[in-house]
Scaffold this motif. Sequence first.
Motif, PDB file in Angstrom:
ATOM      1  N   LYS A   1       0.685  -1.465   0.327  1.00  0.00           N
ATOM      2  CA  LYS A   1      -0.195   0.127  -0.018  1.00  0.00           C
ATOM      3  C   LYS A   1       0.733   1.134  -0.192  1.00  0.00           C
ATOM      4  CE  LYS A   1      -4.471  -0.902   0.817  1.00  0.00           C
ATOM      5  NZ  LYS A   1      -5.683  -1.390   0.038  1.00  0.00           N
ATOM      6  N   GLU A   2       0.266   2.353  -0.770  1.00  0.00           N
ATOM      7  CA  GLU A   2       1.571   3.352  -0.294  1.00  0.00           C
ATOM      8  C   GLU A   2       0.607   4.431   0.820  1.00  0.00           C
ATOM      9  OE1 GLU A   2       3.496   5.198  -2.880  1.00  0.00           O
ATOM     10  OE2 GLU A   2       3.913   2.951  -3.028  1.00  0.00           O
ATOM     11  N   PRO A   3       1.232   5.154   1.191  1.00  0.00           N
ATOM     12  CA  PRO A   3       0.732   6.031   2.153  1.00  0.00           C
ATOM     13  C   PRO A   3      -0.299   7.030   1.450  1.00  0.00           C
ATOM     14  CG  PRO A   3       3.102   6.242   2.254  1.00  0.00           C
ATOM     15  CD  PRO A   3       2.269   4.715   1.405  1.00  0.00           C
ATOM     16  N   ARG A   4      -1.079   7.419   2.432  1.00  0.00           N
ATOM     17  CA  ARG A   4      -1.779   8.854   2.002  1.00  0.00           C
ATOM     18  C   ARG A   4      -1.229   9.898   3.426  1.00  0.00           C
ATOM     19  NH1 ARG A   4      -6.976   5.138   0.052  1.00  0.00           N
ATOM     20  NH2 ARG A   4      -7.152   5.294   1.737  1.00  0.00           N
ATOM     21  N   VAL A   5      -1.837  10.956   3.041  1.00  0.00           N
ATOM     22  CA  VAL A   5      -1.960  11.873   3.890  1.00  0.00           C
ATOM     23  C   VAL A   5      -2.951  11.454   5.537  1.00  0.00           C
ATOM     24  CG1 VAL A   5      -2.178  14.003   5.360  1.00  0.00           C
ATOM     25  CG2 VAL A   5      -0.641  13.840   3.003  1.00  0.00           C
TER      26      VAL A   5
END
Length: 142
Positions: free
Chosen positions: A79-83
Amino acid sequence: MLSQPIPLKEALNQAKAPVYGRAACGFPSPAEEYAEPPLSLDELCEVGKPSLFILVAWGHSMSDLGVYDGDYLVVDRAKEPRVGSVVVARIGAEFTVKTYGIQNGLPVLIPANPAFETIVIGEFEESECWGVVMWNLHKLHD
């Protein structure tokens, strides 16, 4: 900081527990009863995915967000982190759990406890966002 990651590549026995309905966390409602399908925590947490790891949290920097010392964190490395994502980051050889954010155009790790400092990723030593915390498992009662 965290103990060493444990890969979850093989789910041995998927046990399914019956779900008896829903419980209101606000004002109780005399809602209709309906059947819920049996629940498998392995399926719910997608334990068979090769990108999932379990880590044990320790310390108190995320306690105001409900991540406590000794909690089990299910982390997805794909997973790519989001704010706003709760992430596991590697700073040097150590792992830490914080909320991912952007400040002044730079990625930062924000603690949920005001006694701890925000960390700018890459400011002092080699660092990376290692994975996104998908589930936090902690015991409520002995």
